[in-house]
Design a protein around this motif. Structure first.
Motif, PDB file in Angstrom:
ATOM      1  N   VAL A  41       9.264   2.670  -6.500  1.00 49.49           N
ATOM      2  CA  VAL A  41       9.600   2.238  -7.866  1.00 49.49           C
ATOM      3  C   VAL A  41      10.613   1.097  -7.841  1.00 49.49           C
ATOM      4  O   VAL A  41      10.548   0.170  -8.668  1.00 49.49           O
ATOM      5  N   GLN A  42      11.542   1.134  -6.895  1.00 42.55           N
ATOM      6  CA  GLN A  42      12.517   0.051  -6.776  1.00 42.55           C
ATOM      7  C   GLN A  42      11.829  -1.272  -6.476  1.00 42.55           C
ATOM      8  O   GLN A  42      12.159  -2.309  -7.067  1.00 42.55           O
ATOM      9  N   VAL A  43      10.854  -1.237  -5.572  1.00 45.51           N
ATOM     10  CA  VAL A  43      10.106  -2.455  -5.250  1.00 45.51           C
ATOM     11  C   VAL A  43       9.337  -2.938  -6.476  1.00 45.51           C
ATOM     12  O   VAL A  43       9.324  -4.133  -6.799  1.00 45.51           O
ATOM     13  N   ALA A  44       8.695  -2.020  -7.186  1.00 45.77           N
ATOM     14  CA  ALA A  44       7.879  -2.385  -8.347  1.00 45.77           C
ATOM     15  C   ALA A  44       8.704  -3.077  -9.422  1.00 45.77           C
ATOM     16  O   ALA A  44       8.261  -4.073 -10.020  1.00 45.77           O
ATOM     17  N   PHE A  45       9.927  -2.590  -9.670  1.00 45.61           N
ATOM     18  CA  PHE A  45      10.740  -3.158 -10.745  1.00 45.61           C
ATOM     19  C   PHE A  45      11.722  -4.232 -10.257  1.00 45.61           C
ATOM     20  O   PHE A  45      12.557  -4.686 -11.031  1.00 45.61           O
ATOM     21  N   SER A  46      11.615  -4.635  -9.010  1.00 45.59           N
ATOM     22  CA  SER A  46      12.539  -5.645  -8.487  1.00 45.59           C
ATOM     23  C   SER A  46      12.357  -6.995  -9.180  1.00 45.59           C
ATOM     24  O   SER A  46      13.305  -7.772  -9.289  1.00 45.59           O
ATOM     25  N   GLN A  47      11.154  -7.269  -9.652  1.00 42.89           N
ATOM     26  CA  GLN A  47      10.884  -8.492 -10.420  1.00 42.89           C
ATOM     27  C   GLN A  47       9.981  -8.092 -11.582  1.00 42.89           C
ATOM     28  O   GLN A  47       8.791  -8.377 -11.571  1.00 42.89           O
ATOM     29  N   ARG A  48      10.566  -7.439 -12.547  1.00 45.52           N
ATOM     30  CA  ARG A  48       9.784  -6.790 -13.588  1.00 45.52           C
ATOM     31  C   ARG A  48       8.994  -7.749 -14.455  1.00 45.52           C
ATOM     32  O   ARG A  48       8.028  -7.347 -15.117  1.00 45.52           O
ATOM     33  N   ARG A  49       9.345  -9.014 -14.487  1.00 47.02           N
ATOM     34  CA  ARG A  49       8.604  -9.973 -15.317  1.00 47.02           C
ATOM     35  C   ARG A  49       7.356 -10.507 -14.610  1.00 47.02           C
ATOM     36  O   ARG A  49       6.526 -11.159 -15.241  1.00 47.02           O
ATOM     37  N   LYS A  50       7.254 -10.261 -13.298  1.00 45.28           N
ATOM     38  CA  LYS A  50       6.099 -10.745 -12.546  1.00 45.28           C
ATOM     39  C   LYS A  50       5.053  -9.649 -12.398  1.00 45.28           C
ATOM     40  O   LYS A  50       5.349  -8.457 -12.525  1.00 45.28           O
ATOM     41  N   LEU A  51       3.820 -10.047 -12.090  1.00 50.10           N
ATOM     42  CA  LEU A  51       2.767  -9.077 -11.840  1.00 50.10           C
ATOM     43  C   LEU A  51       3.068  -8.335 -10.540  1.00 50.10           C
ATOM     44  O   LEU A  51       3.703  -8.866  -9.622  1.00 50.10           O
ATOM     45  N   LEU A  52       2.585  -7.118 -10.455  1.00 50.08           N
ATOM     46  CA  LEU A  52       2.875  -6.270  -9.298  1.00 50.08           C
ATOM     47  C   LEU A  52       2.300  -6.814  -7.994  1.00 50.08           C
ATOM     48  O   LEU A  52       2.751  -6.433  -6.911  1.00 50.08           O
ATOM     49  N   ARG A  53       1.347  -7.700  -8.056  1.00 46.19           N
ATOM     50  CA  ARG A  53       0.789  -8.246  -6.811  1.00 46.19           C
ATOM     51  C   ARG A  53       1.826  -9.041  -6.029  1.00 46.19           C
ATOM     52  O   ARG A  53       1.702  -9.214  -4.822  1.00 46.19           O
ATOM     53  N   HIS A  54       2.875  -9.515  -6.711  1.00 43.46           N
ATOM     54  CA  HIS A  54       3.939 -10.265  -6.029  1.00 43.46           C
ATOM     55  C   HIS A  54       4.974  -9.341  -5.387  1.00 43.46           C
ATOM     56  O   HIS A  54       5.754  -9.784  -4.531  1.00 43.46           O
ATOM     57  N   THR A  55       4.999  -8.090  -5.788  1.00 45.92           N
ATOM     58  CA  THR A  55       6.025  -7.165  -5.286  1.00 45.92           C
ATOM     59  C   THR A  55       5.399  -5.931  -4.646  1.00 45.92           C
ATOM     60  O   THR A  55       5.284  -5.827  -3.431  1.00 45.92           O
ATOM     61  N   LEU A  56       4.968  -5.002  -5.473  1.00 43.38           N
ATOM     62  CA  LEU A  56       4.417  -3.753  -4.975  1.00 43.38           C
ATOM     63  C   LEU A  56       3.125  -3.986  -4.192  1.00 43.38           C
ATOM     64  O   LEU A  56       2.856  -3.286  -3.203  1.00 43.38           O
ATOM     65  N   GLY A  57       2.340  -4.958  -4.619  1.00 42.81           N
ATOM     66  CA  GLY A  57       1.100  -5.266  -3.916  1.00 42.81           C
ATOM     67  C   GLY A  57       1.361  -5.654  -2.466  1.00 42.81           C
ATOM     68  O   GLY A  57       0.666  -5.187  -1.548  1.00 42.81           O
ATOM     69  N   GLN A  58       2.354  -6.495  -2.247  1.00 44.82           N
ATOM     70  CA  GLN A  58       2.700  -6.908  -0.889  1.00 44.82           C
ATOM     71  C   GLN A  58       3.283  -5.733  -0.092  1.00 44.82           C
ATOM     72  O   GLN A  58       3.041  -5.603   1.108  1.00 44.82           O
ATOM     73  N   TRP A  59       4.063  -4.905  -0.755  1.00 45.01           N
ATOM     74  CA  TRP A  59       4.658  -3.730  -0.109  1.00 45.01           C
ATOM     75  C   TRP A  59       3.567  -2.775   0.372  1.00 45.01           C
ATOM     76  O   TRP A  59       3.629  -2.241   1.484  1.00 45.01           O
ATOM     77  N   LEU A  60       2.540  -2.568  -0.449  1.00 42.45           N
ATOM     78  CA  LEU A  60       1.430  -1.703  -0.083  1.00 42.45           C
ATOM     79  C   LEU A  60       0.599  -2.316   1.038  1.00 42.45           C
ATOM     80  O   LEU A  60       0.171  -1.616   1.970  1.00 42.45           O
ATOM     81  N   ALA A  61       0.369  -3.629   0.953  1.00 37.75           N
ATOM     82  CA  ALA A  61      -0.428  -4.307   1.981  1.00 37.75           C
ATOM     83  C   ALA A  61       0.252  -4.229   3.349  1.00 37.75           C
ATOM     84  O   ALA A  61      -0.409  -4.045   4.374  1.00 37.75           O
ATOM     85  N   ALA A  62       1.570  -4.352   3.356  1.00 35.44           N
ATOM     86  CA  ALA A  62       2.315  -4.282   4.611  1.00 35.44           C
ATOM     87  C   ALA A  62       2.189  -2.913   5.264  1.00 35.44           C
ATOM     88  O   ALA A  62       2.370  -2.770   6.485  1.00 35.44           O
ATOM     89  N   ARG A  63       1.878  -1.905   4.477  1.00 29.42           N
ATOM     90  CA  ARG A  63       1.717  -0.546   4.999  1.00 29.42           C
ATOM     91  C   ARG A  63       0.254  -0.175   5.215  1.00 29.42           C
ATOM     92  O   ARG A  63      -0.062   0.969   5.535  1.00 29.42           O
ATOM     93  N   GLY A  64      -0.608  -1.147   5.009  1.00 26.71           N
ATOM     94  CA  GLY A  64      -2.028  -0.910   5.219  1.00 26.71           C
ATOM     95  C   GLY A  64      -2.615   0.091   4.258  1.00 26.71           C
ATOM     96  O   GLY A  64      -3.521   0.862   4.619  1.00 26.71           O
ATOM     97  N   PHE A  65      -2.150   0.081   3.017  1.00 29.37           N
ATOM     98  CA  PHE A  65      -2.637   1.031   2.031  1.00 29.37           C
ATOM     99  C   PHE A  65      -4.105   0.756   1.720  1.00 29.37           C
ATOM    100  O   PHE A  65      -4.466  -0.336   1.260  1.00 29.37           O
ATOM    101  N   PRO A  66      -4.973   1.748   1.949  1.00 31.55           N
ATOM    102  CA  PRO A  66      -6.408   1.517   1.772  1.00 31.55           C
ATOM    103  C   PRO A  66      -6.919   1.835   0.371  1.00 31.55           C
ATOM    104  O   PRO A  66      -8.076   1.533   0.042  1.00 31.55           O
ATOM    105  N   GLY A  67      -6.101   2.457  -0.432  1.00 31.34           N
ATOM    106  CA  GLY A  67      -6.550   2.909  -1.740  1.00 31.34           C
ATOM    107  C   GLY A  67      -6.625   1.793  -2.775  1.00 31.34           C
ATOM    108  O   GLY A  67      -6.288   0.634  -2.515  1.00 31.34           O
TER     109      GLY A  67
END
Length: 399
Positions: A345-371
């Motif tokens: 949640v901290q990552v998701a709201f770190s840049q709340r005005r931007k789309l999640l692909r710039h924050t949480l999306g990258q965080w998930l990709a770095a962990r190889g999230f397949p979902g």
């Protein structure tokens, strides 16, 4: 000193001892975040919201000048209070129906306290204190708590930044006994007491009794998407604590997270807090107030803003509006790694005005999230249930 507050006439049909109108000389101290509740109408509204019943195990955080304490204890028969200020604690100790824990609330072990109170009131000297921060929350707590205090938009929340209260570890034993001293004696003696040098902060939220919300069998509860729910049926627990209080605004968030660690032994909580904080606690998705604090509390509690409290209800009046929140733990909360959820949640709201692909999306990709998770939206558009489900999926990857 000057009169720092007074206990006024009774609400409803309380004993005539209130006609002896208690005046306590006390200078509120900024470092304790002290603002004493004096508005009789607000006091009555809080007591009605709590709806205390005789015999319930209720704990009040920060009783201060006892504006809320006395009406509570008259309905309960006995009340446990946690007071940091040594002078106020000494006065409260003389009340025959109070057990006084003289301590920083962040040092109190609520699990042990609930266990001790299962068999009825216990002597103050036998009450426990926690020596460490809440287990499971501490590693992520310092950074997260600071960010939650300042708000998700990087703006000041209005909460005072004064130093945290001094840590008092002594658990004090009340003076006198019910057989030797009654409430009238306590009022008479306290009214003539010397002016104390310190005081307790605005009252903390207390949990409502276990027996009141057990009208039916426990129901499963999913993580809410907003904070406007409250009358949910919780698990029946005759010995669970109800926690109430007027919380010091400068440490309100740490107190909430400290109680979160013991939530399974708590029936409900009623707290006076800064209104801006409560607005964020109960906020629904797709609103400006919805953020990290909303998600981190709503996954575990059903919450409701039950009462607005203007500044003039206190002495001295704070510079912000206040409110009272009701917090009822979910009967069957989702099982998850709380630290992982807080990081996500901290990552998701770190840049709340931007789309999640710039924050949480990258965080998930770095962990190889397949979902599959929609990152073409902002953090405030994602309901609590989706954050919880995502945290569970990420945790499952490590198994």
């Amino acid at each position: 000193g000057r009169p720092g507050g007074k206990l006024l006439e009774p609400v409803g049909e309380r004993p005539q001892l209130w006609r002896a109108e208690l005046i306590v000389r006390h200078i509120p101290r900024k470092r304790f975040g002290q603002h004493f509740l004096t508005d009789q109408g607000i006091i009555e509204g809080i007591v009605q919201a709590i709806a205390p019943r005789a015999g319930q195990a209720v704990v009040e955080i920060g009783p201060g000048l006892a504006a809320l304490t006395q009406p509570l204890v008259e309905r309960l028969g006995h009340l446990t209070v946690i007071e940091l200020d040594r002078d106020l604690a000494q006065q409260l100790r003389a009340h025959p129906q109070l057990t006084v824990v003289e301590s920083d609330v962040l040092k109190v072990d609520f699990r042990q306290l609930a266990e001790r109170l299962q068999h009825g009131p216990v002597p103050s000297a036998g009450l426990p204190q926690a020596e460490t921060a809440p287990k499971g929350l501490e590693p992520a707590a310092p950074n997260l708590l600071e960010q939650l205090r300042t708000g998700d938009r990087g703006e000041a929340s209005g909460e005072p930044r004064s130093a945290s209260p001094r840590e008092l570890h002594a658990v004090s034993e009340r003076r006198g006994s019910p057989a030797q001293q009654g409430p009238r004696d306590w009022l008479r003696q306290t009214a003539g007491a010397a002016a104390p040098s310190g005081g307790s902060a605005v009252h903390a939220v207390t949990s409502v009794g276990a027996n009141e919300r057990s009208a039916g069998p426990p129901q499963a509860s999913s993580a809410p998407s907003g904070g406007s729910v409250v009358h949910e049926v919780t698990s029946v627990g005759a010995h669970k604590l109800r926690v109430v209080g007027n919380l010091p605004y400068n440490i309100s968030t740490p107190i909430l997270f400290h109680l979160l660690d013991a939530v399974d032994v708590i029936e409900d909580q009623h707290f006076m807090l800064q209104k801006e904080v409560i607005d964020r606690m109960v906020a629904a998705p797709s609103t400006s107030d919805y953020g990290r604090l909303s998600v981190m509390l709503q996954w575990r509690y059903a919450m409701e803003n039950v009462l607005f409290v203007p500044p003039q209800s206190f002495d001295p009046p704070p510079r912000v509006d206040s409110a009272v929140v009701r917090m009822v733990p979910h009967a069957r909360p989702a099982a998850l790694d709380v630290q992982l959820l807080s990081q996500l949640v901290q990552v998701a709201f770190s840049q709340r005005r931007k789309l999640l692909r710039h924050t949480l999306g990258q965080w998930l990709a770095a962990r190889g999230f397949p979902g599959a998770f929609d990152v073409q939206r902002r953090a405030e558009e994602v309901p609590v249930a989706e954050y919880v489900a995502l945290a569970q999926q990420v945790a499952a990857m490590a198994v």
